[in-house]
Design an enzyme around this catalytic site. Structure first.
Site, PDB file in Angstrom:
ATOM      1  N   GLY A   8      53.058 -54.906 -15.239  1.00  0.00           N
ATOM      2  CA  GLY A   8      52.727 -56.490 -15.651  1.00  0.00           C
ATOM      3  C   GLY A   8      52.408 -56.677 -17.042  1.00  0.00           C
ATOM      4  O   GLY A   8      51.787 -57.721 -17.562  1.00  0.00           O
ATOM      5  N   GLU A  34      63.569 -61.870 -27.879  1.00  0.00           N
ATOM      6  CA  GLU A  34      62.998 -62.133 -26.609  1.00  0.00           C
ATOM      7  C   GLU A  34      63.865 -63.320 -25.831  1.00  0.00           C
ATOM      8  O   GLU A  34      64.118 -64.289 -26.216  1.00  0.00           O
ATOM      9  CB  GLU A  34      61.741 -62.769 -26.808  1.00  0.00           C
ATOM     10  CG  GLU A  34      60.677 -61.876 -25.955  1.00  0.00           C
ATOM     11  CD  GLU A  34      60.777 -60.446 -26.171  1.00  0.00           C
ATOM     12  OE1 GLU A  34      61.276 -59.738 -25.332  1.00  0.00           O
ATOM     13  OE2 GLU A  34      59.945 -59.921 -26.912  1.00  0.00           O
ATOM     14  N   ASP A  69      65.667 -53.404 -20.923  1.00  0.00           N
ATOM     15  CA  ASP A  69      64.511 -52.466 -20.733  1.00  0.00           C
ATOM     16  C   ASP A  69      65.215 -51.274 -20.032  1.00  0.00           C
ATOM     17  O   ASP A  69      64.692 -50.255 -20.674  1.00  0.00           O
ATOM     18  CB  ASP A  69      63.495 -53.166 -19.437  1.00  0.00           C
ATOM     19  CG  ASP A  69      62.955 -54.505 -19.789  1.00  0.00           C
ATOM     20  OD1 ASP A  69      63.299 -54.918 -20.991  1.00  0.00           O
ATOM     21  OD2 ASP A  69      62.311 -55.116 -18.870  1.00  0.00           O
ATOM     22  N   SER A 126      57.606 -52.806 -19.722  1.00  0.00           N
ATOM     23  CA  SER A 126      58.606 -52.144 -18.689  1.00  0.00           C
ATOM     24  C   SER A 126      58.027 -51.272 -18.034  1.00  0.00           C
ATOM     25  O   SER A 126      59.028 -50.010 -17.699  1.00  0.00           O
ATOM     26  CB  SER A 126      59.925 -51.857 -19.567  1.00  0.00           C
ATOM     27  OG  SER A 126      60.499 -52.958 -19.816  1.00  0.00           O
ATOM     28  N   ARG A 166      59.296 -49.342 -22.838  1.00  0.00           N
ATOM     29  CA  ARG A 166      59.938 -49.992 -24.171  1.00  0.00           C
ATOM     30  C   ARG A 166      58.897 -50.933 -24.598  1.00  0.00           C
ATOM     31  O   ARG A 166      58.163 -51.828 -24.049  1.00  0.00           O
ATOM     32  CB  ARG A 166      61.192 -50.277 -24.338  1.00  0.00           C
ATOM     33  CG  ARG A 166      61.539 -51.671 -23.219  1.00  0.00           C
ATOM     34  CD  ARG A 166      61.464 -52.948 -24.292  1.00  0.00           C
ATOM     35  NE  ARG A 166      61.577 -53.987 -23.016  1.00  0.00           N
ATOM     36  CZ  ARG A 166      60.678 -54.662 -22.642  1.00  0.00           C
ATOM     37  NH1 ARG A 166      59.335 -54.540 -22.999  1.00  0.00           N
ATOM     38  NH2 ARG A 166      60.692 -55.968 -22.063  1.00  0.00           N
ATOM     39  N   ASP A 213      68.452 -61.437 -23.569  1.00  0.00           N
ATOM     40  CA  ASP A 213      69.534 -60.358 -23.112  1.00  0.00           C
ATOM     41  C   ASP A 213      70.243 -60.818 -22.062  1.00  0.00           C
ATOM     42  O   ASP A 213      71.463 -60.663 -21.824  1.00  0.00           O
ATOM     43  CB  ASP A 213      68.654 -59.179 -22.544  1.00  0.00           C
ATOM     44  CG  ASP A 213      67.507 -59.112 -21.915  1.00  0.00           C
ATOM     45  OD1 ASP A 213      67.095 -60.206 -21.328  1.00  0.00           O
ATOM     46  OD2 ASP A 213      67.089 -58.300 -21.276  1.00  0.00           O
ATOM     47  N   LYS A 252      55.261 -60.791 -12.457  1.00  0.00           N
ATOM     48  CA  LYS A 252      56.615 -61.548 -12.379  1.00  0.00           C
ATOM     49  C   LYS A 252      56.933 -61.979 -11.105  1.00  0.00           C
ATOM     50  O   LYS A 252      57.559 -62.951 -10.654  1.00  0.00           O
ATOM     51  CB  LYS A 252      57.833 -60.750 -13.127  1.00  0.00           C
ATOM     52  CG  LYS A 252      58.099 -60.872 -14.354  1.00  0.00           C
ATOM     53  CD  LYS A 252      59.349 -61.069 -14.468  1.00  0.00           C
ATOM     54  CE  LYS A 252      59.896 -60.392 -15.921  1.00  0.00           C
ATOM     55  NZ  LYS A 252      59.863 -58.663 -15.604  1.00  0.00           N
TER      56      LYS A 252
END
Ligand code: NG1
Ligand code: MG
Length: 499
Positions: free
Chosen positions: A151, A56, A200, A155, A50, A59, A248
């Site tokens: 990365g 940003e 995502d 997603s 997505r 969520d 991440k």
């Protein structure tokens, strides 16, 4: 029923570009599966990546976001093997070597400290069976082909986990709803050590051809398709990858998970400041989010009479911005751990437990609660205004939407501090070349940017980015690699099966 190798017409409704090469990809995957496992797959499950257009890092605070599903995706070719073992292989077998594990035990045993590609498969499998409260999953053979760069903020992880869920439920004869699938996938990613929100996975499962999604998480998950306004020329979106990989798994303690903790502590302090901390709705929920605090604060007030939904959002969020300045204003350069704990009347150890640090450890000298709160509430304001402009367009809609995207980027860069010089540079170049709005997309700290552009300016903006960014920083890129890093996209459909 669709065939394993979809027709060009089927594919046309998913991929706006390279439909023929996609048909070849499905055929190749089916062939490789047969070579690897000796027979054809029973089906192929597909889940897309997505791009988030706006909203940003909100969520996981419970606030609505505005993403759309895109063409890059994960395909999982699958076939029941009559045992309880799962065999997973990837078409890129050098980078992602084949694995073999049991569906009844090993899938529940995920070591989040190890960066292992098949962990995402285990997450998807485990998510479904944790939800069912069972441990009797069936074995199957899997061959995976992913085109969402890892990365990159598009997603890849959600595409992988969602495609896995689809395969797992089909193999095991389970039939979950889209909301169940999205919620399970969102929760499952915590097993790889990321304390993520649900944007995502929801976009990947519920994506709709031709529409972005306004996704709400609280009080329950709801995805409303929203079309972009019709302009002449139409609006188009260009994605440009910095090619700075934001891993991440490595950076979570000082980037993503730290932001989650900062906003969680912010919610706790704000609840206390607003006098709602002891209400059951705040006291008994874990985790407490800014959205819950805001709802609880207004629960007893009749502030929505005579206002439309957007106006209620705007008024409430504006009030939260004011109150955040009051609640956190005495710590403009951040809180130490001791200061946060004492603001909450807890010991630092109790606070650490409260924010689940044993599962998601974070590192910081100072926690920037004021700035994170200002970003979250102002970003949510931008999301609701963005939706309103899409649904009730008037005046210079492209400029208005673009301005909101640019403000979002400023806030991500300066207030939430999740941008990086390369993302900033891509935005500057694209805007100078005529983009209406440019911003990072996804978690940030690298990965991709998204640019809203008039359809007739797509080539101009892409050329500027190619010459001024990629040619300078990555002169060795092949044309194919450049095409993967820099492309136009449109809202695509969500997860589905072939055959
Ligand atoms: P990406 O860009 O996929 O790493 C992450 C989170 C989202 C959301 C965005 C920031 C995961 C799986 N996803 O996305 O839930 O918080 O960052 O808006 O961690
Ligand atoms: Mg991810």
């Amino acid at each position: 029923m669709a065939s394993l190798v979809p027709t060009v017409k089927d594919l046309g409704s998913i991929y706006s570009i390279n439909v023929d090469s996609q048909a070849k990809r499905y055929a190749r995957l089916t062939e490789s599966f047969e070579k690897t496992y000796g027979s054809k797959p029973d089906f192929i499950a597909r889940a897309p990546g997505r791009v988030n257009i706006i909203g940003e890092h909100i969520d996981y605070c419970g606030f609505p976001v505005f993403p759309m599903a895109i063409a890059p995706d994960t395909l999982i070719a699958a076939r029941a093997n009559g045992t309880s073992r799962v065999r997973v292989a990837n078409v890129d077998s050098e980078k992602y070597p084949a694995r073999d594990f049991s569906a009844t035990d090993d899938v529940f045993d995920i070591d989040s400290r190890v960066h292992e590609w098949s962990n995402y498969f285990k997450c998807g499998y485990r998510g479904v069976f944790d939800y069912l409260g069972r441990r009797d999953g069936k074995g199957f053979d899997v061959l995976l082909d992913g085109t969402v760069p890892a990365g990159s903020g598009l997603s890849s992880s959600a595409a992988f986990v969602c495609a896995t869920e689809l395969a797992v439920q089909r193999i095991n004869g389970v039939d979950l709803t889209q909301s169940e699938l999205a919620s399970i996938a969102a929760g499952a990613e915590c097993h790889v050590g990321v304390n993520s929100g649900g944007m995502d996975q929801t976009a990947s499962i519920m994506g709709q051809q031709g529409s972005a999604l306004f996704i709400e998480f609280h009080p329950q998950l709801r995805a409303t398709p929203v079309k972009f306004p019709e302009t002449s020329p139409p609006l188009a979106f260009v994605i440009a990858n910095t090619l700075v990989v934001s891993d991440k798994h490595v950076t979570a303690p000082v980037c993503y998970n730290l932001r989650v903790v900062e906003t969680r502590v912010g919610a706790l302090i704000l609840a206390k400041h607003l006098g709602v901390a002891d209400r059951p709705a705040c006291k008994d929920v874990d985790p407490l989010t800014f959205k819950i605090v805001m709802d609880e604060y207004f629960a007893a007030q009749d502030d929505s009479a005579g206002k439309d939904e957007t106006q209620v959002w705007i008024d409430r969020l504006s009030k939260m911005l004011d109150e955040s300045r009051k609640a956190f204003g005495a710590h403009p350069s951040g809180y130490t751990r001791d200061e946060m704990a004492s603001a909450l009347g807890m010991t630092p150890g109790e606070l650490s437990d409260k924010v689940h640090e044993s599962q998601f450890p974070v590192r910081a000298e100072r926690f920037q609660i004021l700035n994170r709160a200002l970003h979250v509430f102002s970003e949510t304001l931008r999301v609701v205004k963005f939706r309103q402009i899409c649904e009730h367009p008037s005046g210079n809609v492209a400029e208005k939407l673009g301005a909101l995207m640019n403000q979002s980027q400023d806030s991500c860069r300066d207030t939430f501090e999740c941008s990086c010089p390369e993302l900033d540079e891509l935005c500057t170049i694209a805007r100078s070349a005529g983009a209406f709005g440019s911003r990072l997309t996804g978690a940030g700290w690298g990965g991709c940017s998204v640019h809203m552009v008039a359809a007739d300016k797509v080539e101009q903006v892409k050329r500027a980015l190619a010459e001024q960014y990629y040619a300078k920083r990555y002169p060795q890129l092949t044309a194919e690699q450049l095409g993967d890093a820099l492309f136009a996209t449109a809202p695509g459909c969500g997860a589905c099966y072939y055959a």
